[in-house]
Scaffold this motif. Structure first.
Motif, mmCIF file in Angstrom:
data_model
loop_
_atom_site.group_PDB
_atom_site.id
_atom_site.type_symbol
_atom_site.label_atom_id
_atom_site.label_comp_id
_atom_site.label_asym_id
_atom_site.label_seq_id
_atom_site.Cartn_x
_atom_site.Cartn_y
_atom_site.Cartn_z
ATOM 1 N N ARG A 16 -3.082 145.432 -34.461
ATOM 2 C CA ARG A 16 -2.089 146.479 -34.197
ATOM 3 C C ARG A 16 -2.636 147.492 -33.198
ATOM 4 O O ARG A 16 -1.964 147.850 -32.238
ATOM 5 C CB ARG A 16 -1.725 147.189 -35.505
ATOM 6 C CG ARG A 16 -0.800 148.388 -35.314
ATOM 7 C CD ARG A 16 -0.898 149.392 -36.447
ATOM 8 N NE ARG A 16 -2.248 149.925 -36.558
ATOM 9 C CZ ARG A 16 -2.797 150.275 -37.722
ATOM 10 N NH1 ARG A 16 -2.154 150.145 -38.855
ATOM 11 N NH2 ARG A 16 -4.025 150.765 -37.743
ATOM 12 N N ASP A 17 -3.861 147.937 -33.418
ATOM 13 C CA ASP A 17 -4.438 148.951 -32.542
ATOM 14 C C ASP A 17 -4.650 148.426 -31.130
ATOM 15 O O ASP A 17 -4.455 149.150 -30.153
ATOM 16 C CB ASP A 17 -5.744 149.483 -33.128
ATOM 17 C CG ASP A 17 -5.519 150.283 -34.407
ATOM 18 O OD1 ASP A 17 -4.355 150.625 -34.727
ATOM 19 O OD2 ASP A 17 -6.512 150.555 -35.110
ATOM 20 N N HIS A 23 3.205 149.402 -36.373
ATOM 21 C CA HIS A 23 2.741 149.619 -37.751
ATOM 22 C C HIS A 23 3.509 148.718 -38.730
ATOM 23 O O HIS A 23 2.922 148.221 -39.691
ATOM 24 C CB HIS A 23 2.858 151.091 -38.142
ATOM 25 C CG HIS A 23 1.788 151.930 -37.535
ATOM 26 N ND1 HIS A 23 0.575 152.143 -38.155
ATOM 27 C CD2 HIS A 23 1.720 152.580 -36.339
ATOM 28 C CE1 HIS A 23 -0.182 152.900 -37.382
ATOM 29 N NE2 HIS A 23 0.488 153.171 -36.286
ATOM 30 N N ARG A 80 0.283 151.245 -24.731
ATOM 31 C CA ARG A 80 0.127 152.627 -24.247
ATOM 32 C C ARG A 80 -0.105 152.619 -22.740
ATOM 33 O O ARG A 80 0.503 153.391 -21.994
ATOM 34 C CB ARG A 80 -1.038 153.293 -24.972
ATOM 35 C CG ARG A 80 -1.329 154.732 -24.564
ATOM 36 C CD ARG A 80 -0.336 155.688 -25.164
ATOM 37 N NE ARG A 80 0.596 156.097 -24.135
ATOM 38 C CZ ARG A 80 1.679 156.838 -24.365
ATOM 39 N NH1 ARG A 80 1.989 157.224 -25.584
ATOM 40 N NH2 ARG A 80 2.470 157.182 -23.396
ATOM 41 N N GLU A 123 5.350 152.599 -31.560
ATOM 42 C CA GLU A 123 4.321 152.881 -32.558
ATOM 43 C C GLU A 123 4.808 152.507 -33.962
ATOM 44 O O GLU A 123 4.086 151.863 -34.723
ATOM 45 C CB GLU A 123 3.942 154.361 -32.484
ATOM 46 C CG GLU A 123 2.591 154.663 -33.018
ATOM 47 C CD GLU A 123 2.138 156.061 -32.657
ATOM 48 O OE1 GLU A 123 0.922 156.232 -32.515
ATOM 49 O OE2 GLU A 123 2.982 156.978 -32.516
ATOM 50 N N ARG A 124 6.036 152.873 -34.293
ATOM 51 C CA ARG A 124 6.608 152.490 -35.601
ATOM 52 C C ARG A 124 6.680 150.973 -35.737
ATOM 53 O O ARG A 124 6.337 150.411 -36.782
ATOM 54 C CB ARG A 124 8.017 153.074 -35.772
ATOM 55 C CG ARG A 124 8.057 154.523 -36.137
ATOM 56 C CD ARG A 124 9.455 154.989 -36.562
ATOM 57 N NE ARG A 124 10.543 154.518 -35.711
ATOM 58 C CZ ARG A 124 10.975 155.130 -34.616
ATOM 59 N NH1 ARG A 124 10.404 156.238 -34.201
ATOM 60 N NH2 ARG A 124 11.981 154.639 -33.930
ATOM 61 N N LEU A 180 -1.248 148.333 -29.546
ATOM 62 C CA LEU A 180 -0.857 149.688 -29.150
ATOM 63 C C LEU A 180 -1.617 150.158 -27.911
ATOM 64 O O LEU A 180 -1.038 150.830 -27.054
ATOM 65 C CB LEU A 180 -1.075 150.666 -30.308
ATOM 66 C CG LEU A 180 -0.010 150.613 -31.407
ATOM 67 C CD1 LEU A 180 -0.465 151.390 -32.630
ATOM 68 C CD2 LEU A 180 1.327 151.131 -30.887
ATOM 69 N N TRP A 229 7.753 155.605 -26.942
ATOM 70 C CA TRP A 229 6.481 155.463 -27.633
ATOM 71 C C TRP A 229 6.650 155.573 -29.145
ATOM 72 O O TRP A 229 6.031 154.820 -29.904
ATOM 73 C CB TRP A 229 5.455 156.463 -27.127
ATOM 74 C CG TRP A 229 4.133 156.228 -27.777
ATOM 75 C CD1 TRP A 229 3.489 157.042 -28.663
ATOM 76 C CD2 TRP A 229 3.308 155.066 -27.640
ATOM 77 N NE1 TRP A 229 2.323 156.460 -29.074
ATOM 78 C CE2 TRP A 229 2.184 155.249 -28.461
ATOM 79 C CE3 TRP A 229 3.417 153.888 -26.904
ATOM 80 C CZ2 TRP A 229 1.166 154.298 -28.570
ATOM 81 C CZ3 TRP A 229 2.411 152.948 -27.003
ATOM 82 C CH2 TRP A 229 1.303 153.150 -27.828
#
Length: 132
Positions: free
Chosen positions: A91-92, A124, A99, A120-121, A95, A116
């Motif tokens: 996930r990171d 997650h 980003r 992001e939601r 992201l 964004w």
């Protein structure tokens, strides 16, 4: 009697339509192509089909053409991602690449924050394991 003003343009139209989403998806997958955790999650050797699916999904989500659903049916994001081990590290990394892709668009602060917040939601929500 004055007419009510027309509804404002969709978010899709406000940020530049298909061209903007194509740039977003392309920039994102340029990052994924070199990522040793994310790249193996994509079944095709070429990331082009995944890039197109992401573009079509985001266009539809933000008020553009409904091509994604016409071609693939309901998005069912969690179900479509279930075969893959999406842990917090994945996930990171997703992201981080997203980003960079969002930043490359040069959107207004409001549009950038709106886009964004959704991404992001969504990232997650795709986590389906906490195993390394």
């Amino acid at each position: 009697m004055e007419q009510e003003p027309a509804d404002p343009a969709t978010f899709y139209e406000q940020i530049g339509g298909s061209a903007t989403f194509a740039r977003l998806a392309h920039a994102f997958y340029q990052g994924v192509a070199g990522d040793e955790v994310l790249k193996p999650m994509y079944p095709e050797e070429d990331l082009g089909p995944a890039e197109e699916r992401l573009r079509l999904f985001l266009e539809q989500y933000w008020g553009g053409p409904t091509t994604y659903s016409q071609q693939r049916g309901h998005p069912r994001l969690r179900l479509r991602h279930q075969p893959f081990k999406v842990n917090p590290e994945a996930r990171d990394r997703w992201l981080a690449h997203m980003r960079a892709a969002v930043d490359s668009l040069g959107l207004s602060p409001l549009h950038e924050a709106t886009l964004w917040a959704y991404l992001e939601r969504a990232a997650h929500a795709m986590v389906n394991t906490f195993e390394a």
